[in-house]
Write a protein that holds these residues in place. Structure first.
Motif, short mmCIF file in Angstrom:
data_model
loop_
_atom_site.label_atom_id
_atom_site.label_comp_id
_atom_site.label_asym_id
_atom_site.label_seq_id
_atom_site.Cartn_x
_atom_site.Cartn_y
_atom_site.Cartn_z
N SER A 1 -60.65 -63.33 -24.77
CA SER A 1 -61.09 -61.97 -25.07
C SER A 1 -60.20 -61.36 -26.15
O SER A 1 -59.15 -61.90 -26.50
CB SER A 1 -61.02 -61.11 -23.81
OG SER A 1 -61.87 -61.62 -22.80
N LEU A 2 -60.64 -60.23 -26.68
CA LEU A 2 -59.84 -59.52 -27.68
C LEU A 2 -58.51 -59.10 -27.07
O LEU A 2 -58.47 -58.63 -25.93
CB LEU A 2 -60.61 -58.29 -28.18
CG LEU A 2 -61.88 -58.58 -28.97
CD1 LEU A 2 -62.72 -57.33 -29.14
CD2 LEU A 2 -61.52 -59.16 -30.33
N PRO A 3 -57.41 -59.27 -27.79
CA PRO A 3 -56.09 -58.95 -27.22
C PRO A 3 -55.89 -57.46 -27.00
O PRO A 3 -56.45 -56.63 -27.72
CB PRO A 3 -55.12 -59.49 -28.28
CG PRO A 3 -55.90 -59.46 -29.56
CD PRO A 3 -57.32 -59.77 -29.17
N ALA A 4 -55.05 -57.13 -26.01
CA ALA A 4 -54.80 -55.73 -25.66
C ALA A 4 -54.17 -54.95 -26.80
O ALA A 4 -54.48 -53.77 -27.00
CB ALA A 4 -53.92 -55.66 -24.41
N ILE B 1 -59.36 -54.42 -16.52
CA ILE B 1 -60.76 -54.25 -16.94
C ILE B 1 -61.38 -55.61 -17.23
O ILE B 1 -62.51 -55.90 -16.80
CB ILE B 1 -60.84 -53.34 -18.18
CG1 ILE B 1 -60.48 -51.91 -17.80
CG2 ILE B 1 -62.25 -53.39 -18.79
CD1 ILE B 1 -60.36 -50.98 -19.00
N LEU B 2 -60.67 -56.45 -17.93
CA LEU B 2 -61.18 -57.78 -18.24
C LEU B 2 -61.44 -58.58 -16.97
O LEU B 2 -62.46 -59.27 -16.84
CB LEU B 2 -60.21 -58.54 -19.14
CG LEU B 2 -59.99 -57.97 -20.56
CD1 LEU B 2 -59.02 -58.85 -21.33
CD2 LEU B 2 -61.31 -57.83 -21.30
N ARG B 3 -60.53 -58.48 -16.01
CA ARG B 3 -60.71 -59.20 -14.74
C ARG B 3 -61.89 -58.63 -13.95
O ARG B 3 -62.66 -59.39 -13.33
CB ARG B 3 -59.42 -59.14 -13.91
CG ARG B 3 -58.28 -59.97 -14.52
CD ARG B 3 -57.12 -60.11 -13.56
NE ARG B 3 -56.40 -58.85 -13.37
CZ ARG B 3 -55.43 -58.43 -14.15
NH1 ARG B 3 -55.05 -59.15 -15.20
NH2 ARG B 3 -54.81 -57.30 -13.90
N TYR B 4 -62.05 -57.32 -13.99
CA TYR B 4 -63.19 -56.69 -13.31
C TYR B 4 -64.52 -57.17 -13.91
O TYR B 4 -65.49 -57.41 -13.18
CB TYR B 4 -63.09 -55.16 -13.44
CG TYR B 4 -64.31 -54.41 -12.94
CD1 TYR B 4 -64.48 -54.14 -11.58
CD2 TYR B 4 -65.30 -53.98 -13.84
CE1 TYR B 4 -65.61 -53.45 -11.13
CE2 TYR B 4 -66.42 -53.30 -13.39
CZ TYR B 4 -66.57 -53.04 -12.04
OH TYR B 4 -67.69 -52.37 -11.59
N LYS B 5 -64.55 -57.33 -15.23
CA LYS B 5 -65.76 -57.77 -15.91
C LYS B 5 -65.92 -59.29 -15.85
O LYS B 5 -66.93 -59.82 -16.34
CB LYS B 5 -65.75 -57.32 -17.37
CG LYS B 5 -65.54 -55.82 -17.58
CD LYS B 5 -66.55 -54.97 -16.86
CE LYS B 5 -67.94 -55.10 -17.42
NZ LYS B 5 -68.88 -54.12 -16.81
N GLY B 6 -64.96 -59.99 -15.26
CA GLY B 6 -65.05 -61.44 -15.16
C GLY B 6 -64.83 -62.14 -16.49
O GLY B 6 -65.35 -63.24 -16.71
N LEU B 7 -64.04 -61.53 -17.37
CA LEU B 7 -63.80 -62.09 -18.70
C LEU B 7 -62.45 -62.82 -18.73
O LEU B 7 -61.49 -62.42 -18.07
CB LEU B 7 -63.80 -60.98 -19.75
CG LEU B 7 -65.10 -60.17 -19.87
CD1 LEU B 7 -64.91 -59.01 -20.82
CD2 LEU B 7 -66.25 -61.06 -20.33
N VAL C 1 -52.09 -51.14 -21.51
CA VAL C 1 -52.25 -52.59 -21.65
C VAL C 1 -52.52 -53.24 -20.30
O VAL C 1 -53.39 -54.12 -20.18
CB VAL C 1 -50.99 -53.20 -22.30
CG1 VAL C 1 -51.02 -54.72 -22.22
CG2 VAL C 1 -50.87 -52.75 -23.76
N ALA C 2 -51.80 -52.78 -19.26
CA ALA C 2 -52.02 -53.32 -17.91
C ALA C 2 -53.44 -53.01 -17.43
O ALA C 2 -54.11 -53.87 -16.82
CB ALA C 2 -50.99 -52.76 -16.95
#
Length: 263
Positions: free
Chosen positions: A199-202, A188-194, A182-183
């Motif tokens: 976004s879809l929940p973990a 990953i979302l932060r890396y992709k700038g999302l 989950v972490a």
């Protein structure tokens, strides 16, 4: 049998990424062929085509070996979903996803879906020994018991068959907790700038599976297929709004116009 004419052109692409020996190929075989079989390391990449209702979905299995690493970004180009796979008994396989494979996803679609999949859950979780099909009902019990026997050497004394309780003593240590996945999903979302909130929940995109018993395998694929459908519909709407020009037809029409306008 699916109409082969409809299977020629995929509507959307899904790609598996992950280190070698995490079970990417085994997951695909379990879903596509409904059985587990030992496989050798993938060389380069392999291609599967699945008909999901009226849609054709291509699933790409990529090599985890270092020498094939450069091919990953090519396979990810235009992907609607990336399945980042690790081994729940191997912490390093999770680390490799962030350090070695995440950058390969830069060529995926801007609205690409990302899922984290911890495979080999049957080695660490007793409930993963329960085989399930797409309806959530037990599959072939013989296959399940064979899988258990191959994984765990049971006592030769005349004792009852292994139950989830007795199996718990023979399970391996789980090196990757769900919280770790989950972490990583958040990073990953932060890396992709999302935006994590939009976004879809973990809890929906982090899975633990077993290719050997089929645990959560159908859930994984069918969840991703359902999530990919909106991308297919958007793609079709864009194609209708901007139809592709056939260059051969254009040349023929252009040639006729040129001749008729000649004095």
């Amino acid at each position: 049998m699916p109409d082969l004419s409809k299977m020629k052109k995929p509507d959307v692409k899904l790609v598996f990424l992950g280190d070698m020996n995490v079970g990417k190929t085994s997951l695909l075989h379990r879903y596509m062929e409904r059985k587990f079989k030992d496989t050798i390391s993938t060389v380069g990449g392999a291609f599967f085509l699945k008909q999901w209702g009226p849609y054709n979905i291509s699933i790409w299995d990529t090599a985890g070996r270092e020498q094939f690493h450069g091919l990953g970004s090519m396979y990810c180009r235009g992907a609607a979903a990336i399945i980042l796979t690790y081994d729940v008994t191997n912490w390093q396989s999770l680390v490799e996803l962030e350090e070695r494979f995440l950058s390969l996803t830069d060529t995926a679609n801007h609205d690409c879906i990302y899922a984290l999949v911890g495979n080999k859950a049957d080695l660490t979780d007793s409930k993963a020994h329960l085989c399930q099909d797409s309806d959530g009902l037990p599959e072939d019990r013989t296959e399940c018991e064979e899988g258990r026997t191959e994984t765990h050497v049971l006592s030769a004394s005349p004792t009852p068959p292994a139950s989830p309780t007795s199996l718990s003593d023979m399970l391996l240590h789980k090196q990757v907790a769900r919280e770790d996945a989950v972490a990583l999903y958040g990073r990953i979302l932060r890396y992709k700038g999302l935006d994590e909130k939009s976004s879809l929940p973990a809890d929906k995109m982090c899975f633990e599976t077993s290719a050997k018993t089929g645990y959560n395998v159908d859930v994984l694929f069918e969840t991703l297929f359902d999530l990919a459908v909106p991308a297919i519909l958007r793609k079709r709407q864009e194609n209708q709004a901007s139809p592709t020009v056939d260059l051969e037809d254009w040349r023929q029409v252009s040639g006729k116009r040129g001749k008729s306008s000649c004095c």
